[in-house]
Design an enzyme around this catalytic site. Structure first.
Site, short mmCIF file in Angstrom:
data_model
loop_
_atom_site.label_atom_id
_atom_site.label_comp_id
_atom_site.label_asym_id
_atom_site.label_seq_id
_atom_site.Cartn_x
_atom_site.Cartn_y
_atom_site.Cartn_z
N TYR A 43 0.83 -1.21 0.00
CA TYR A 43 0.00 0.00 0.00
C TYR A 43 0.87 1.26 0.00
O TYR A 43 0.46 2.31 -0.49
CB TYR A 43 -0.87 0.05 1.26
CG TYR A 43 -2.04 -0.90 1.31
CD1 TYR A 43 -2.44 -1.64 0.20
CD2 TYR A 43 -2.80 -1.02 2.48
CE1 TYR A 43 -3.54 -2.50 0.26
CE2 TYR A 43 -3.89 -1.87 2.55
CZ TYR A 43 -4.26 -2.61 1.44
OH TYR A 43 -5.35 -3.44 1.52
N CYS A 75 -2.34 -1.68 10.18
CA CYS A 75 -1.60 -1.07 9.08
C CYS A 75 -1.67 0.44 9.23
O CYS A 75 -2.77 1.02 9.24
CB CYS A 75 -2.24 -1.51 7.76
SG CYS A 75 -1.54 -0.70 6.31
N ASN A 76 -0.52 1.06 9.35
CA ASN A 76 -0.48 2.53 9.48
C ASN A 76 -0.91 3.21 8.20
O ASN A 76 -1.59 4.23 8.21
CB ASN A 76 0.93 3.00 9.81
CG ASN A 76 1.42 2.55 11.17
OD1 ASN A 76 1.41 3.32 12.12
ND2 ASN A 76 1.85 1.31 11.28
N THR A 77 -0.48 2.64 7.06
CA THR A 77 -0.76 3.27 5.77
C THR A 77 -2.26 3.36 5.53
O THR A 77 -2.76 4.35 5.00
CB THR A 77 -0.09 2.45 4.64
OG1 THR A 77 1.27 2.19 5.02
CG2 THR A 77 -0.10 3.20 3.32
N CYS A 190 5.26 1.50 10.66
CA CYS A 190 4.71 0.53 9.70
C CYS A 190 4.79 -0.80 10.42
O CYS A 190 5.83 -1.13 11.00
CB CYS A 190 5.55 0.51 8.42
SG CYS A 190 5.19 -0.90 7.34
N HIS A 192 5.09 -3.68 9.46
CA HIS A 192 6.09 -4.64 8.94
C HIS A 192 7.45 -4.49 9.63
O HIS A 192 8.23 -5.43 9.68
CB HIS A 192 6.30 -4.43 7.43
CG HIS A 192 5.28 -5.10 6.59
ND1 HIS A 192 3.99 -4.65 6.50
CD2 HIS A 192 5.35 -6.20 5.79
CE1 HIS A 192 3.31 -5.44 5.66
NE2 HIS A 192 4.12 -6.38 5.23
N1 DGL Z 1 2.11 -2.74 7.15
C1 DGL Z 1 1.68 -1.56 6.53
C2 DGL Z 1 1.80 -0.35 7.47
O1 DGL Z 1 1.74 -0.49 8.69
C3 DGL Z 1 2.07 -1.17 5.14
C4 DGL Z 1 2.94 -1.97 4.24
C5 DGL Z 1 2.62 -1.67 2.77
O2 DGL Z 1 1.64 -2.24 2.30
O3 DGL Z 1 3.32 -0.84 2.17
O4 DGL Z 1 1.90 0.76 7.05
#
Ligand code: DGL
Length: 275
Positions: A43, A75-77, A190, A192
């Protein structure tokens, strides 16, 4: 209520497992569904309109099929963009989001130099800029939008080799020195990124605090659920996994999930970052 709460945990990929692990610990009685939008991943580099459309269409299906008692957007995004959309579309369903932990970072920093390590999407959001203005006015803030880190972490969980040089290049702008002061707190903005924490720690040019909001998100979820589902009963947790592509989890991923489910503390190092 005389049944276990049903909790839907959602991310673009496997980063949300770092939140999921904290949720499992907080509510071992719950029934969990982890959903990863692998079709939409990543994302981070996508436009806001694309992310809105991906999340809303995945959620239409997931909520209709599973009727969760609570949805955790791990997910932060997505959270920094979509929480108002989701709450307007499903007013009866509580949503718990994951947003950059800028407030604790700014409060804990002694050097008053903090960095926010995020996807390009989260780094560009008004939501993130507002948090900086509101809580970190007294700090020097490096806002770092990493292009490749989420993809590297996603591959890592799937068992791919990872280049420490590449990781080092992605996180290098987080380490700032100025007039004898230096960055002492980095927000993992994020979900991840905590997957790579062991590597971050090893390659960091000096020791500092990594801030992972997962335990705070778990407490928030518990608070949201507690009126309808008081904690304390352990019915035996149940857990299922869903990829939007329809893919089935690889054996490596199933092992990781089983370790998480058994709450094996050796399975990740996320806790070391927990505030
Ligand atoms: N895990 C996701 C976040 O917390 C975003 C990773 C991605 O899809 O770029 O932002």
């Amino acid at each position: 209520m005389d049944r276990s709460p049903k909790i839907l945990v959602f991310d673009s990929g496997l980063g949300g497992l770092t939140v999921f692990r904290a949720l499992l610990r907080q509510r071992p009685d719950a029934e969990f569904l982890y959903a990863a939008d692998d079709l939409g991943f990543p994302y981070g580099p996508k436009s806001e309109a694309e992310v809105v459309s991906l999340v809303m269409s995945a959620m239409e299906k997931l909520i209709a099929e599973n009727a969760p008692d609570c949805v955790v957007i791990a997910c932060n995004t997505a959270s920094t963009l979509l929480l108002p959309h989701l709450r307007a579309r499903w007013p009866q369903t509580p949503f718990v989001g994951t947003v950059p932990a800028i407030k604790p970072a700014a409060e804990l920093s002694q050097s008053r130099m903090i960095s926010i390590l995020a996807t390009p999407g989260t780094a560009a959001r008004d939501y993130t800029l507002d948090l900086i203005e509101k809580f970190a006015g007294h700090c020097d803030v490096a806002l770092v939008g990493s292009k490749n880190l989420a993809g590297l972490a996603e591959g890592f969980v799937h068992g791919e080799a990872i280049s420490e040089e590449q990781v080092a290049a992605e996180i290098a702008p987080c380490f700032v020195e100025k007039n004898g002061r230096r960055t002492d707190s980095i927000v993992l903005a994020c979900t991840h990124y905590p997957l790579l924490l062991e590597i971050f720690d090893r390659i960091a040019p000096w020791p500092l605090r990594w801030i992972d909001p997962a335990p705070a998100i778990a407490r928030r979820m518990d608070h949201v659920l507690s009126a309808r589902f008081p904690a304390g009963r352990t019915n035996g947790r149940s857990f299922s996994f869903h990829f939007t592509s329809g893919a089935t989890p690889t054996p490596k991923l199933l092992t990781t999930l089983e370790l998480l489910r058994r709450d094996d503390r050796k399975s990740t190092e996320v806790d070391r970052a927990a505030m």
